[in-house]
Design a protein around this motif. Structure first.
Motif, PDB file in Angstrom:
ATOM      1  N   ALA A  33     -69.376 -29.450 -17.006  1.00 15.68           N
ATOM      2  CA  ALA A  33     -68.658 -29.600 -15.743  1.00 15.68           C
ATOM      3  C   ALA A  33     -68.735 -31.025 -15.219  1.00 15.68           C
ATOM      4  N   ALA A  34     -69.851 -31.685 -15.447  1.00 14.91           N
ATOM      5  CA  ALA A  34     -69.987 -33.059 -14.958  1.00 14.91           C
ATOM      6  C   ALA A  34     -69.006 -33.997 -15.649  1.00 14.91           C
ATOM      7  N   LEU A  35     -68.818 -33.827 -16.956  1.00 20.09           N
ATOM      8  CA  LEU A  35     -67.869 -34.674 -17.679  1.00 20.09           C
ATOM      9  C   LEU A  35     -66.436 -34.375 -17.256  1.00 20.09           C
ATOM     10  N   VAL A  36     -66.118 -33.112 -17.052  1.00 21.52           N
ATOM     11  CA  VAL A  36     -64.776 -32.734 -16.593  1.00 21.52           C
ATOM     12  C   VAL A  36     -64.542 -33.308 -15.203  1.00 21.52           C
ATOM     13  N   GLN A  37     -65.533 -33.125 -14.322  1.00 21.12           N
ATOM     14  CA  GLN A  37     -65.393 -33.630 -12.960  1.00 21.12           C
ATOM     15  C   GLN A  37     -65.282 -35.154 -12.949  1.00 21.12           C
ATOM     16  N   ASP A  38     -66.104 -35.825 -13.727  1.00 26.51           N
ATOM     17  CA  ASP A  38     -66.039 -37.282 -13.800  1.00 26.51           C
ATOM     18  C   ASP A  38     -64.672 -37.732 -14.302  1.00 26.51           C
ATOM     19  N   SER A  39     -64.139 -37.031 -15.304  1.00 23.42           N
ATOM     20  CA  SER A  39     -62.808 -37.356 -15.821  1.00 23.42           C
ATOM     21  C   SER A  39     -61.754 -37.215 -14.727  1.00 23.42           C
ATOM     22  N   LEU A  40     -61.811 -36.108 -13.999  1.00 23.74           N
ATOM     23  CA  LEU A  40     -60.827 -35.884 -12.931  1.00 23.74           C
ATOM     24  C   LEU A  40     -60.946 -36.932 -11.826  1.00 23.74           C
ATOM     25  N   VAL A  41     -62.168 -37.286 -11.466  1.00 21.45           N
ATOM     26  CA  VAL A  41     -62.372 -38.308 -10.436  1.00 21.45           C
ATOM     27  C   VAL A  41     -61.779 -39.637 -10.898  1.00 21.45           C
ATOM     28  N   ARG A  42     -62.031 -39.995 -12.152  1.00 27.27           N
ATOM     29  CA  ARG A  42     -61.487 -41.264 -12.671  1.00 27.27           C
ATOM     30  C   ARG A  42     -59.964 -41.244 -12.757  1.00 27.27           C
ATOM     31  N   VAL A  43     -59.402 -40.079 -13.094  1.00 29.46           N
ATOM     32  CA  VAL A  43     -57.947 -39.956 -13.103  1.00 29.46           C
ATOM     33  C   VAL A  43     -57.407 -40.172 -11.698  1.00 29.46           C
ATOM     34  N   LEU A  44     -58.003 -39.513 -10.719  1.00 30.06           N
ATOM     35  CA  LEU A  44     -57.529 -39.644  -9.340  1.00 30.06           C
ATOM     36  C   LEU A  44     -57.714 -41.059  -8.817  1.00 30.06           C
ATOM     37  N   GLN A  45     -58.811 -41.707  -9.191  1.00 27.46           N
ATOM     38  CA  GLN A  45     -59.042 -43.084  -8.756  1.00 27.46           C
ATOM     39  C   GLN A  45     -58.036 -44.053  -9.381  1.00 27.46           C
ATOM     40  N   GLY A  46     -57.609 -43.765 -10.606  1.00 30.99           N
ATOM     41  CA  GLY A  46     -56.742 -44.700 -11.307  1.00 30.99           C
ATOM     42  C   GLY A  46     -55.276 -44.345 -11.312  1.00 30.99           C
ATOM     43  N   ILE A  47     -54.909 -43.216 -10.713  1.00 34.14           N
ATOM     44  CA  ILE A  47     -53.523 -42.745 -10.806  1.00 34.14           C
ATOM     45  C   ILE A  47     -52.531 -43.757 -10.233  1.00 34.14           C
ATOM     46  N   ALA A  48     -52.933 -44.531  -9.256  1.00 36.78           N
ATOM     47  CA  ALA A  48     -52.028 -45.527  -8.670  1.00 36.78           C
ATOM     48  C   ALA A  48     -51.672 -46.620  -9.681  1.00 36.78           C
ATOM     49  N   ARG A  49     -52.537 -46.820 -10.673  1.00 42.65           N
ATOM     50  CA  ARG A  49     -52.277 -47.854 -11.688  1.00 42.65           C
ATOM     51  C   ARG A  49     -51.429 -47.331 -12.845  1.00 42.65           C
ATOM     52  N   PHE A  50     -51.209 -46.028 -12.909  1.00 43.49           N
ATOM     53  CA  PHE A  50     -50.384 -45.470 -13.982  1.00 43.49           C
ATOM     54  C   PHE A  50     -48.925 -45.840 -13.732  1.00 43.49           C
ATOM     55  N   ASP A  51     -48.256 -46.319 -14.783  1.00 44.38           N
ATOM     56  CA  ASP A  51     -46.851 -46.710 -14.680  1.00 44.38           C
ATOM     57  C   ASP A  51     -45.981 -45.635 -15.325  1.00 44.38           C
ATOM     58  N   PRO A  52     -45.305 -44.799 -14.510  1.00 37.54           N
ATOM     59  CA  PRO A  52     -44.474 -43.746 -15.084  1.00 37.54           C
ATOM     60  C   PRO A  52     -43.319 -44.274 -15.929  1.00 37.54           C
ATOM     61  N   ALA A  53     -42.937 -45.523 -15.720  1.00 46.54           N
ATOM     62  CA  ALA A  53     -41.853 -46.109 -16.509  1.00 46.54           C
ATOM     63  C   ALA A  53     -42.388 -46.769 -17.775  1.00 46.54           C
ATOM     64  N   GLY A  54     -43.704 -46.781 -17.923  1.00 49.57           N
ATOM     65  CA  GLY A  54     -44.321 -47.423 -19.088  1.00 49.57           C
ATOM     66  C   GLY A  54     -44.187 -46.589 -20.345  1.00 49.57           C
ATOM     67  N   PRO A  55     -44.777 -47.062 -21.426  1.00 45.93           N
ATOM     68  CA  PRO A  55     -44.618 -46.401 -22.720  1.00 45.93           C
ATOM     69  C   PRO A  55     -45.470 -45.134 -22.888  1.00 45.93           C
ATOM     70  N   THR A  56     -46.437 -44.908 -21.999  1.00 47.25           N
ATOM     71  CA  THR A  56     -47.368 -43.802 -22.154  1.00 47.25           C
ATOM     72  C   THR A  56     -47.007 -42.644 -21.236  1.00 47.25           C
ATOM     73  N   ARG A  57     -47.051 -41.432 -21.806  1.00 45.34           N
ATOM     74  CA  ARG A  57     -46.852 -40.230 -20.986  1.00 45.34           C
ATOM     75  C   ARG A  57     -48.071 -40.039 -20.084  1.00 45.34           C
ATOM     76  N   LEU A  58     -47.894 -39.360 -18.965  1.00 42.08           N
ATOM     77  CA  LEU A  58     -48.998 -39.092 -18.046  1.00 42.08           C
ATOM     78  C   LEU A  58     -50.099 -38.304 -18.745  1.00 42.08           C
ATOM     79  N   SER A  59     -49.728 -37.311 -19.524  1.00 37.89           N
ATOM     80  CA  SER A  59     -50.743 -36.493 -20.205  1.00 37.89           C
ATOM     81  C   SER A  59     -51.564 -37.337 -21.183  1.00 37.89           C
ATOM     82  N   THR A  60     -50.920 -38.265 -21.868  1.00 35.03           N
ATOM     83  CA  THR A  60     -51.640 -39.139 -22.792  1.00 35.03           C
ATOM     84  C   THR A  60     -52.592 -40.051 -22.032  1.00 35.03           C
ATOM     85  N   TRP A  61     -52.148 -40.575 -20.910  1.00 34.75           N
ATOM     86  CA  TRP A  61     -52.991 -41.430 -20.085  1.00 34.75           C
ATOM     87  C   TRP A  61     -54.207 -40.651 -19.593  1.00 34.75           C
TER      88      TRP A  61
END
Length: 171
Positions: A33-61
């Protein structure tokens, strides 16, 4: 945007959970659970830096973020319980056979060297293509292909030894 973030967590939590369990199950008693939670926290912290127009799908990111969390945890080399929980089967008539085969597959995947196991999990369980895996792991596509080839051969060999009836007439 709170509701959007909640929806993001709801949608991708199962995928992150599955990835973390498959990558770290050699050391984790339960899906950590700690690794899952840490992953989710990092996703939420970094979501503003994700570029939806970029080459990577959201799921891959998102899988990239979760993979990095697990790999960083592995580098810390904290010993953990190594038991696996068997999966339940819906069909009662084949439950024992399914559990046995599932355990054999899990054991074969767990026996893979870490680099092969991670590439195998990303391809076979999360359907990333070679380029996406190369990007996630920061390796060449050729290295991805060789790791997957070796991993598939090792899993196939292990299953041929444990369940030869599955391979009768296929070679």
């Amino acid at each position: 945007e709170r509701r959007a973030l909640e929806q993001l967590v709801e949608r991708y939590h199962p995928m992150i959970h599955a990835l973390v369990w498959r990558m770290a199950c050699a050391r984790v008693h339960s899906p950590d659970a700690a690794l899952v939670q840490d992953s989710l926290v990092r996703v939420l912290q970094g979501i503003a830096r994700f570029d939806p127009a970029g080459p990577t799908r959201l799921s891959t990111w998102i899988l990239t973020v979760a993979t990095r969390v697990v790999l960083n945890d592995r580098r810390r080399d904290v010993p953990r319980d190594t038991r696996l929980e068997p999966s339940a089967s819906i069909d009662p008539a084949t439950a024992a056979s399914d559990r046995e085969l599932g355990a054999a597959i899990a054991a074969a995947v767990l026996d893979l060297p870490e680099a092969q196991r991670i590439a195998f999990v990303l391809r076979e369980y999360h359907d990333l293509d070679y380029g996406e895996i190369a990007s996630v792991l920061v390796i060449d596509v050729g290295t991805v292909k060789s790791r997957l080839s070796r991993a598939r051969a090792a899993v196939r060999d292990a299953l041929e030894r444990s369940h030869p009836d599955l391979f009768r007439g296929t070679r």
